[in-house]
Design a protein around this motif. Structure first.
Motif, PDB file in Angstrom:
ATOM      1  N   TRP A  51       0.705  -1.115   0.047  1.00  0.00           N
ATOM      2  CA  TRP A  51      -0.057  -0.030  -0.150  1.00  0.00           C
ATOM      3  C   TRP A  51       0.906   1.278   0.126  1.00  0.00           C
ATOM      4  O   TRP A  51       0.487   2.345  -0.796  1.00  0.00           O
ATOM      5  N   PRO A  52       1.895   1.421   0.745  1.00  0.00           N
ATOM      6  CA  PRO A  52       2.695   2.554   0.623  1.00  0.00           C
ATOM      7  C   PRO A  52       3.146   2.744  -0.772  1.00  0.00           C
ATOM      8  O   PRO A  52       3.251   3.953  -1.348  1.00  0.00           O
ATOM      9  N   LEU A  53       3.524   1.724  -1.601  1.00  0.00           N
ATOM     10  CA  LEU A  53       4.136   1.718  -2.880  1.00  0.00           C
ATOM     11  C   LEU A  53       3.001   2.161  -3.978  1.00  0.00           C
ATOM     12  O   LEU A  53       3.215   2.907  -4.764  1.00  0.00           O
ATOM     13  N   VAL A  54       1.833   1.709  -3.627  1.00  0.00           N
ATOM     14  CA  VAL A  54       0.545   2.157  -4.415  1.00  0.00           C
ATOM     15  C   VAL A  54       0.400   3.637  -4.125  1.00  0.00           C
ATOM     16  O   VAL A  54       0.279   4.353  -5.139  1.00  0.00           O
ATOM     17  N   MET A  55       0.612   4.106  -2.965  1.00  0.00           N
ATOM     18  CA  MET A  55       0.338   5.489  -2.474  1.00  0.00           C
ATOM     19  C   MET A  55       1.528   6.274  -3.622  1.00  0.00           C
ATOM     20  O   MET A  55       1.017   7.530  -4.067  1.00  0.00           O
TER      21      MET A  55
END
Length: 540
Positions: A504-508
């Motif tokens: 999720w941090p990378l998608v953000m």
């Protein structure tokens, strides 16, 4: 016939012009090392100082806190416009060093058990107004060492960002009408070698002699900032001599007026460039602070055999020397006029890069793998800068950089975890993606920063850069903190720093690339409609 020789200055002498650039670039090289000095040892900060991801992210984001919420960067731009490049360069170097010393004290053993540790444990757990707004640099339960380190990092951040706008202004001063984009691209290429240097040597000093000490890594950065200050002192005298030759007064004789900012704030081109900057840099710099830990969580490592060459300390020095060969040969190839020399140096760079990557794989450590991040950028940034100088297409390059950014973060999020059980496959995917991400990063300094002088008058360039840096700093404060919070919230109960799920941090971060792509396309339309000249060459 007039035989009076033309007056030449240091600026007209290519060797002296590039020497001035080298001094500024080396100072920023040292600053970049300290900026990420704790990034490759995030796992050690958890085991040695009890910093979870939220504490780590809050401390990392604190670097830009004063710049954003006390508007220090705006004041830095005013100082630069009023006092000139020389004074501001020295001031920025001194401020960086003071902040670095405070951060070193915070993570050193002498802080543990001290009365200051007790005081910071009991205090600064609630900051009126800032807590209500959700932007406090501290929080209840934050380790005392992280609080003090955050204070030092805030001060360092003031000096570092002030140095950034000063270097940009200094390059414009020495290179305007010449190789401006090439100079800016070259400066950033050299400065970003600091990232690789940090990734290689921060863990090296932290684990030196088999005795773990995170303060040794920070002390290494402090020494380099002392060297940076010396570089800025030398630049001070070069710049002073240039003004004496040209008869120009330092910028402070052209008084700054607040109303001059109106020209900046009413420029649609400026705002598009500024927003592109904050989106793009927010997807890169905060990522750097977590990248090593992300690789630790997504790759399978087997520690080298104890006592082997790959587990020793000499391999660190050898790998770093090979990195310098990669950087030097790739960079120098841009300036070779003979094809035989040009392609010969490129071959040396490619072979050395392969050796560098092989050594990183054999060492089985995430930090030595991520150290490859700036190496491709070193080789292509001067090419891109020279292209913008002679051909233009700056806005187009920003669009391309955004596309590469999106692809890289999505690869880290969804493709890399699929290769977790494959030692060779996972490392190969990681290397390729990191190199491409570094290459996309090189598109920004080569195209964005040289575009600013096209948007505002000369006398307020410093303020324009300061405003862009201030907007950029909002993202650099927010996203390290957000990444840390998202990590802790999406990984409840995880106590092993190498077991986080980074999806999720990378998608953000990829979503920031999408927004940057849309803005880049808008910028191309505005540039064509208003004739801003962003797609035109710098040298005409």
């Amino acid at each position: 016939m007039n035989n009076t020789p033309l007056q030449t200055t240091l600026r007209d002498n290519a060797a002296m012009r590039w020497t001035a650039l080298l001094l500024l670039a080396l100072a920023m090289f040292c600053a970049y090392i300290f900026m990420d000095i704790l990034s490759p040892i995030k796992d050690l900060m958890l085991s040695e100082r009890g910093w979870d991801s939220t504490a780590f992210g809050t401390m990392q984001g604190s670097e830009t806190f004063l710049n954003v919420f006390v508007f220090f960067l705006i004041f830095a731009g005013i100082i630069l416009d009023k006092m000139g490049v020389r004074f501001t360069a020295l001031l920025s170097g001194a401020v960086m060093l003071v902040g670095a010393l405070i951060k070193w004290y915070a993570v050193d053993d002498i802080f543990v058990g001290s009365s200051l540790e007790q005081w910071f444990t009991e205090n600064l757990n609630y900051i009126p107004v800032f807590d209500e707004l959700g932007v406090s640099p501290f929080y209840n339960g934050m380790p005392a060492s992280a609080k003090v380190a955050a204070i030092g990092f805030m001060i360092f951040g003031c000096g570092c960002e002030m140095a950034g706008i000063t270097v940009s202004r200094g390059i414009v001063k020495w290179f305007k009408g010449r190789e401006t984009a090439l100079a800016m691209g070259s400066e950033m290429a050299l400065a970003r070698l600091g990232v690789a240097t940090c990734m290689i040597f921060s863990p090296f000093f932290a684990k030196l002699g088999g005795n773990i000490s995170v303060s040794r890594s920070v002390a290494f950065g402090v020494v380099l900032l002392m060297i940076a200050l010396i570089m800025l002192v030398v630049y001070f005298f070069m710049d002073k001599k240039l003004d004496a030759q040209t008869g120009e007064a330092e910028e402070k004789d052209d008084p700054f007026r607040i109303k001059d900012l109106r020209q900046i704030l009413t420029s649609s081109g400026f705002w598009l460039v500024a927003l592109l900057c904050v989106l793009y840099y927010s997807a890169i710099f905060p990522f750097q602070k977590y990248a090593v830990n992300m690789l630790q969580c997504n790759l399978t490592f087997s520690a080298p055999e104890e006592g082997s060459f790959w587990a020793g300390t000499s391999v660190t020095i050898i790998q770093y020397c090979i990195m310098l060969v990669v950087a030097a040969s790739a960079f120098a190839s841009n300036f070779m006029k003979k094809n035989s020399m040009k392609y010969g140096l490129l071959c040396v760079a490619v072979v050395s890069l392969v050796v560098f990557c092989y050594m990183g794989y054999m060492r089985q450590s995430a930090e030595t793998i991520f150290a490859v991040f700036p190496l491709l950028a070193v080789g292509i940034t001067p090419i891109l800068g020279s292209y913008v100088d002679h051909k233009g297409k700056a806005a187009t390059m920003l669009v391309l950089g955004s596309l590469l950014l999106i692809a890289c973060h999505l690869t880290f999020a969804f493709v890399l975890p699929m290769f977790k059980g494959s030692a060779v496959g996972g490392v190969t995917i990681a290397y390729v993606t990191i190199l491409v991400l570094g290459a996309s990063f090189s598109l920004v300094p080569a195209s964005l920063w040289p575009s600013v002088p096209k948007l505002v008058d000369d006398k307020i360039i410093g303020s324009a850069y300061a405003l862009i840096f201030w907007i950029q700093n909002i993202g650099l404060w927010l996203f390290p903190l957000l990444i840390g919070k998202v990590l802790d919230n999406t990984n409840p109960g995880v106590t092993d720093a190498t077991q986080y799920d980074y999806t999720w941090p990378l998608v953000m971060l990829a979503s920031l690339g999408v927004a940057a792509l849309l803005l880049g396309l808008v910028l191309k339309v505005v540039d064509k409609k208003k004739g801003l000249g962003l797609e035109e060459p710098n040298i005409k």
